[in-house]
Design an enzyme around this catalytic site. Structure first.
Site, PDB file in Angstrom:
ATOM      1  N   SER A 107       4.293 -15.698   3.531  1.00 30.47           N
ATOM      2  CA  SER A 107       3.713 -14.400   3.161  1.00 30.47           C
ATOM      3  C   SER A 107       3.338 -14.355   1.683  1.00 30.47           C
ATOM      4  CB  SER A 107       4.672 -13.282   3.555  1.00 30.47           C
ATOM      5  OG  SER A 107       4.001 -12.039   3.455  1.00 30.47           O
ATOM      6  N   HIS A 108       3.900 -13.400   0.936  1.00 29.32           N
ATOM      7  CA  HIS A 108       3.522 -13.203  -0.465  1.00 29.32           C
ATOM      8  C   HIS A 108       4.565 -13.806  -1.412  1.00 29.32           C
ATOM      9  CE1 HIS A 108       6.190 -10.059   0.871  1.00 29.32           C
ATOM     10  NE2 HIS A 108       6.633 -10.019  -0.370  1.00 29.32           N
ATOM     11  N   ARG A 246      -1.567  -7.986   4.371  1.00 29.20           N
ATOM     12  CA  ARG A 246      -1.438  -6.817   3.496  1.00 29.20           C
ATOM     13  C   ARG A 246      -2.656  -6.742   2.589  1.00 29.20           C
ATOM     14  NH1 ARG A 246       2.768  -6.244   0.051  1.00 29.20           N
ATOM     15  NH2 ARG A 246       3.019  -8.469  -0.281  1.00 29.20           N
ATOM     16  N   HIS A 328       0.525  -3.013   4.504  1.00 32.74           N
ATOM     17  CA  HIS A 328       0.292  -3.333   5.922  1.00 32.74           C
ATOM     18  C   HIS A 328      -0.411  -2.111   6.529  1.00 32.74           C
ATOM     19  CE1 HIS A 328       2.931  -6.896   6.554  1.00 32.74           C
ATOM     20  NE2 HIS A 328       3.722  -6.346   5.641  1.00 32.74           N
TER      21      HIS A 328
HETATM   22 ZN   LIG Z   1       1.969 -10.986   4.314  1.00 34.81          ZN
END
Ligand SMILES: [Zn+2]
Length: 461
Positions: A107-108, A246, A328
């Site tokens: 993810s981030h 996101r 999100h």
């Molecule tokens: Zn993400």
């Protein structure tokens, strides 16, 4: 332990996903065990085919190989879609007729992290299901069989699906920033299909994230995008996190539209088609969001933060739109109900292209409150949930007006403050919002006062 039994590092099995640090808490052996245990659960549910994709991290192809190895041993068909954003994996589960999906993604998080987001049937795989996955691996109680692997190149079809929902209007100038994350190639293809002028930043996938960290909720990561929007005299700027689930948006003046503001604008569009529909915002969102949904004739619903929990609540309530402060955004209106930041971008651009007002003017039409950004302060995995419980107990015994759908959200005459334990990081997350600055200062003092007895050093704000 029986043959093939495997124990995960306990910190890696999280609420919404499996995540760890490569070479420390996460390895190829973990990937293979995820594959076998997840495949066993899919088999148990009567499934036959699973989609697997991965993000742009350096360790992702290695983990993908491992997962596929584990899965093949379960007797399932594995549909490998390769490198792409997490929402493309969700799309594959629907469009390739799969019974589940695994995306290898950190993810981030920083480059040394990686992990797994899973989907079973058309729903999120989380909470108790992740615990069961750990139990199956620990017992080595795997399904066996002879699996097959198929490869699918899905990106053109996925991007065509996204672009199909664009509703034109005036031509826009848009700056896009993929932060060298997995959304880059799909972002470039999507921009190429839309009318208007498009400027691309960091669209080349690079798991070392050389330009900036791929997390658009941290304003420092938007500096390059703001500069480009100003230089190009663009109508807006759009940024994605490392795996494209996101979104971050800035207006023509470089001001951020936070997740709740974005959702309030997108709700106009959805509620004009579906009057009276439920729109879900998370517990971190502004009172302004819930007020705005009600003003537009919708039914506001406040729910727990966390993409898996929001997706489950959407299914349960039939809400066509939901979103979180974290960026999100979930569309079931004309789409599948999962969090796809590229799709959210298409809907945001349609809104901007059809509005006589600039994105900044749209932002200024929203109810105004003064608030803190999301305040994050370190607290150990072992302590974070206990601290929230302690604070909740003290507030309740003092007779405070507390909503505990997720952490504590405390209402006062000035506004509200929130404290919750992050499910994905070792931090406590807080936010305060009031009608004016003096009220905000009072709320901050209440927050500090609530934390001090638990030995938590408040953040500087
Ligand atoms: Zn993400």
């Amino acid at each position: 332990m029986s043959a093939g039994a495997h124990r995960f590092d306990p910190t890696t099995l999280r609420e919404y996903d499996v995540r760890g640090v490569i070479g420390d808490t996460l390895s190829a052996a973990d990937g293979a065990a995820i594959g076998r245990a997840f495949g066993t659960l899919v088999r148990e549910a009567g499934g036959r085919a699973v989609a697997v994709g991965y993000d742009g991290r350096l360790s992702s192809p290695m983990l993908e190989e491992a997962v596929v190895r584990g899965l093949t041993a379960c007797g399932l068909t594995w549909k490998r879609i390769g490198l792409g954003p997490t929402p493309m994996l969700y799309y594959a589960v629907y469009e390739l007729g799969c019974d589940g999906g695994v995306q290898i993604t950190g993810s981030h998080n920083p480059p040394e992290y990686n992990g797994f987001k899973m989907m079973i049937g058309h729903g999120p795989f989380y909470g108790e299901q992740i615990k069961r996955l750990g139990d199956i691996a620990a017992r080595g109680a795997y399904a066996t069989g002879t699996g097959t692997t198929e490869r699918h190149d899905l990106i053109e079809r996925y991007v065509a699906r996204l672009a199909a929902d664009y509703r034109g209007g005036r031509a826009l100038t848009v700056v896009w920033d993929a932060g060298n994350g997995a959304a880059g190639p799909a972002m470039a293809l999507l921009a190429g299909r839309l009318p208007g002028r498009h400027v691309l930043l960091n669209e080349v996938v690079d798991g070392t994230f050389p330009a900036h960290h791929p997390d658009p909720t941290v304003e420092a990561n938007l500096v390059q995008l703001k500069d480009a929007v100003a230089r190009e005299k663009a109508d807006l700027g759009i940024a994605f996190d490392g795996d494209g689930d996101r979104i971050g948006v800035i207006d023509q003046g470089g001001r951020v539209l936070w997740g709740d503001q974005l959702l309030a604008l997108l709700a106009r569009d959805v509620l004009s088609d579906k009057p009276g529909a439920i729109v879900i915002g998370d517990v971190k969102a502004s009172k302004g969001l819930f007020d705005e949904i009600a003003r537009l004739g919708g039914k506001p619903l406040m729910w727990q933060s966390g993409h898996s929990l929001i997706k489950a609540k959407m299914k349960e309530t039939g809400a066509p739109l939901a979103g979180e402060m974290s960026g999100h955004i979930f569309f079931a209106d004309r789409f599948y109900g999962f969090d796809d930041a590229l799709y959210a971008a298409v809907r945001m651009l349609s809104l901007a292209a059809n509005s006589r007002d600039s994105v900044g003017a749209l932002r200024d039409q929203l109810p105004v409150f003064v608030n803190t950004p999301e305040l994050r302060f370190p607290c150990s995995e072992a302590r974070k949930f206990a601290v929230v419980d302690e604070v909740k107990a003290r507030l309740k015994s003092a007779g405070a007006d507390v909503t505990d759908v997720d952490g504590v959200r405390v209402k006062t005459a000035d506004g509200w403050w929130l404290l919750r334990a992050s499910n994905t990081q070792d931090v406590l997350v807080a936010r305060c919002e009031a009608k004016d600055q003096a009220g905000l200062e009072r709320l901050k003092q209440l927050l500090i006062g609530a934390l001090t007895p638990s030995g938590i050093e408040p953040p500087k704000f």
